[in-house]
Enzyme design. Structure first.
Site, PDB file in Angstrom:
ATOM      1  N   SER A 137       0.864  -1.181   0.000  1.00  0.00           N
ATOM      2  CA  SER A 137       0.000   0.000   0.000  1.00  0.00           C
ATOM      3  C   SER A 137       0.903   1.234   0.000  1.00  0.00           C
ATOM      4  CB  SER A 137      -0.886  -0.033   1.255  1.00  0.00           C
ATOM      5  OG  SER A 137      -1.599   1.171   1.389  1.00  0.00           O
ATOM      6  N   LYS A 163      -1.349  -1.041  -4.227  1.00  0.00           N
ATOM      7  CA  LYS A 163      -2.496  -0.187  -3.917  1.00  0.00           C
ATOM      8  C   LYS A 163      -1.965   1.221  -3.749  1.00  0.00           C
ATOM      9  CE  LYS A 163      -4.858   0.384   0.522  1.00  0.00           C
ATOM     10  NZ  LYS A 163      -5.593  -0.320   1.587  1.00  0.00           N
ATOM     11  N   LYS A 165      -2.927   5.198  -2.520  1.00  0.00           N
ATOM     12  CA  LYS A 165      -3.885   6.031  -1.795  1.00  0.00           C
ATOM     13  C   LYS A 165      -4.276   7.194  -2.689  1.00  0.00           C
ATOM     14  CE  LYS A 165      -3.914   4.022   2.299  1.00  0.00           C
ATOM     15  NZ  LYS A 165      -5.144   3.541   2.936  1.00  0.00           N
ATOM     16  N   ASP A 190      -7.291   3.376  -2.888  1.00  0.00           N
ATOM     17  CA  ASP A 190      -7.978   3.493  -1.591  1.00  0.00           C
ATOM     18  C   ASP A 190      -8.160   4.969  -1.251  1.00  0.00           C
ATOM     19  OD1 ASP A 190      -8.986   3.255   0.962  1.00  0.00           O
ATOM     20  OD2 ASP A 190      -7.263   2.176   1.799  1.00  0.00           O
ATOM     21  N   GLU A 215     -11.339   1.193  -3.150  1.00  0.00           N
ATOM     22  CA  GLU A 215     -11.607   0.973  -1.730  1.00  0.00           C
ATOM     23  C   GLU A 215     -12.173   2.218  -1.053  1.00  0.00           C
ATOM     24  OE1 GLU A 215      -8.143  -0.663   0.157  1.00  0.00           O
ATOM     25  OE2 GLU A 215      -8.946  -0.479   2.180  1.00  0.00           O
ATOM     26  N   ASP A 240     -14.008  -0.853   3.437  1.00  0.00           N
ATOM     27  CA  ASP A 240     -13.074  -1.037   4.549  1.00  0.00           C
ATOM     28  C   ASP A 240     -13.763  -0.418   5.775  1.00  0.00           C
ATOM     29  OD1 ASP A 240     -11.073  -0.672   6.477  1.00  0.00           O
ATOM     30  OD2 ASP A 240      -9.578   0.152   5.138  1.00  0.00           O
ATOM     31  N   LYS A 264     -10.304  -6.309   8.447  1.00  0.00           N
ATOM     32  CA  LYS A 264      -9.272  -5.931   9.423  1.00  0.00           C
ATOM     33  C   LYS A 264      -9.815  -6.331  10.778  1.00  0.00           C
ATOM     34  CE  LYS A 264      -7.514  -1.808   7.058  1.00  0.00           C
ATOM     35  NZ  LYS A 264      -7.524  -0.318   7.062  1.00  0.00           N
ATOM     36  N   GLY A 292      -4.468  -3.870   6.238  1.00  0.00           N
ATOM     37  CA  GLY A 292      -3.348  -3.665   7.159  1.00  0.00           C
ATOM     38  C   GLY A 292      -3.457  -2.337   7.862  1.00  0.00           C
TER      39      GLY A 292
HETATM   40  O1  OSB Z   1      -7.167   2.162   4.788  1.00  0.00           O
HETATM   41  O2  OSB Z   1      -6.134   0.368   4.488  1.00  0.00           O
HETATM   42  C1  OSB Z   1      -6.191   1.473   5.021  1.00  0.00           C
HETATM   43  C2  OSB Z   1      -2.973   2.128   6.983  1.00  0.00           C
HETATM   44  C3  OSB Z   1      -3.467   2.784   8.081  1.00  0.00           C
HETATM   45  C4  OSB Z   1      -4.826   3.034   8.159  1.00  0.00           C
HETATM   46  C5  OSB Z   1      -5.673   2.635   7.115  1.00  0.00           C
HETATM   47  C6  OSB Z   1      -5.185   1.957   6.022  1.00  0.00           C
HETATM   48  C7  OSB Z   1      -3.797   1.729   5.939  1.00  0.00           C
HETATM   49  C8  OSB Z   1      -3.145   1.092   4.799  1.00  0.00           C
HETATM   50  C9  OSB Z   1      -1.805   0.438   5.052  1.00  0.00           C
HETATM   51  O3  OSB Z   1      -3.579   1.122   3.673  1.00  0.00           O
HETATM   52  C10 OSB Z   1      -1.816  -1.014   4.832  1.00  0.00           C
HETATM   53  C11 OSB Z   1      -0.569  -1.661   5.385  1.00  0.00           C
HETATM   54  O4  OSB Z   1      -0.507  -1.963   6.589  1.00  0.00           O
HETATM   55  O5  OSB Z   1       0.350  -1.887   4.602  1.00  0.00           O
HETATM   56 MG    MG Z   2      -8.455   1.101   3.478  1.00  0.00          MG
END
Ligand code: OSB
Ligand code: MG
Length: 370
Positions: A137, A163, A165, A190, A215, A240, A264, A292
């Site tokens: 990510s 992924k 952001k 995401d 996402e 999510d 999660k 994650g």
């Molecule tokens: O939205 O998936 C999310 C990290 C912190 C809070 C929210 C998210 C995330 C990530 C990181 O996308 C995923 C990772 O741990 O690699």
């Molecule tokens: Mg997310």
């Protein structure tokens, strides 16, 4: 298992690189590591609340309060049989899923250690699931070129799924640039709830980028608006933040608000709740994947075991330890295999051990309760 003591460790760990999302930027990750003692054994759990209430309303501060003043008194000195028993005991505490999930993880670690079984075995993960597919990510970068460079670096390391952001102003152009550079990459985006239904219509060009999923584009409490948006997109919407319980997973499926669900355990209130959502989605042929929260080696071990269940058919946000931390609190470090997988731990419980020196160095505060 009689619960003899609970120790909370509020820790802060420097990230290898800052992580920026639509709700903020982190350079150090805070969380609470839980150490639960029972009958001569020690179980560890990770509460994934972070310093700020950006992803979720919980923070390390609220989790500390709920753990110390409400959850610990309900279980200290008591015989907690398993995760279901724990959930029943804390059912009078509304919300605060991240706090509850941290304790539940430690209980699974204890159960596994007591029975000599790994968490994967306890959960019934596929026996041949020795490794699970993972991706990376990538946070919002300074520039589009910086993002493409970052993605290229991870692809070179062997990540077969990326992924990125997104947020308003940094969406279609960013995703298109990565797609242009990597026409065959398994790519997803995401938004972390950064759009309203009307704003999200500008995301329509994403529909032509052959993304695995989009996402959480809309607000956390907007399952219905996600239904409207999904009807306009051929790309699967993945929820999510919106899925905070097995009931919400059912609502989302009944409303056709998404075509994929991110699991999660923290957000759902525990590994047991993640398994329930997994099973429900499996019955309805709704694919899931493991999200994650920039976990330490403790939470990463837990996520790997959970992701070995059969309906985790998309790669998880479970990257190698070196993608997050130069130094971790576990002695074990997770490495990426050439086929974009990570091995599922096999030792009893979570299958990891704590580097006490690292834990001490990262500690901001700790509290032991008997
Ligand atoms: O939205 O998936 C999310 C990290 C912190 C809070 C929210 C998210 C995330 C990530 C990181 O996308 C995923 C990772 O741990 O690699
Ligand atoms: Mg997310």
């Amino acid at each position: 298992m009689k619960i003899d003591s609970i120790t909370l460790h509020h820790i802060s760990m420097p990230l290898v690189l800052p992580f920026e999302t639509s709700f903020g930027r982190e350079t150090d990750r805070e969380c609470i590591l839980l150490e639960v003692r029972s009958e001569g054994l020690t179980g560890y759990g990770e509460c994934v609340a972070s310093r700020d209430p950006g992803y979720n309303y919980e923070t390390t501060g609220t989790a500390w309060h709920i753990l110390k003043d409400f959850i610990a008194p309900l279980i200290l000195g008591n015989d907690v049989k398993d995760a279901a028993d724990f959930q029943m005991r804390v059912s009078g505490i509304r919300g605060h899923h991240l706090a509850k999930a941290g304790v539940e993880m430690a209980l699974w670690d204890l159960l596994g250690k007591r029975e000599g079984k790994s968490l994967r075995e306890l959960l019934g993960g596929a026996r041949d699931a020795k490794r699970v597919e993972v991706g990376v990510s990538i946070g919002i970068q300074e520039s589009v070129q910086g993002l493409v460079r970052s993605a290229a670096g991870y692809v070179d390391q062997g990540y077969a799924r990326v992924k990125i952001k997104i947020k308003p102003g940094r969406d279609v152009e960013d995703a298109s640039a990565v797609r242009r550079e990597f026409p065959a990459l398994r790519l997803q985006v995401d938004a972390n709830s950064a759009y309203s239904l009307d704003d999200a219509r500008i995301l329509k060009p994403l529909d032509d980028l052959d993304l695995l999923l989009i996402e959480q584009p809309l607000f956390e409490d907007d399952i219905w608006d996600h239904h409207k948006l999904q009807a306009e997109f051929k790309t699967p919407i993945c929820l999510d933040e919106s899925i905070v319980s097995p009931r919400h997973a059912r609502y989302a499926m009944e409303m056709k608000a998404c075509r994929v669900i991110n699991i999660k355990p923290g957000r759902l209130g525990g590994i047991s709740q993640g398994v329930l959502v997994h099973d429900l989605c499996r019955e309805q042929s709704m694919p899931v994947w493991c999200g994650g929260m920039l976990e330490t080696g403790v939470g990463r071990a837990s996520n790997l075991a959970l992701a070995s269940l059969p309906n985790f058919v998309l790669p998880g946000d479970i990257s190698a330890s070196d993608r997050y931390y130069a130094r971790d609190i576990t002695n074990e470090r997770f490495v990426l295999n050439p086929d974009s997988t990570i091995d599922v731990p096999r030792a009893p419980g979570l299958g990891v051990t704590i580097d006490e020196k690292a834990l001490k160095d990262f500690s901001l505060a700790s509290l032991t309760m008997h």
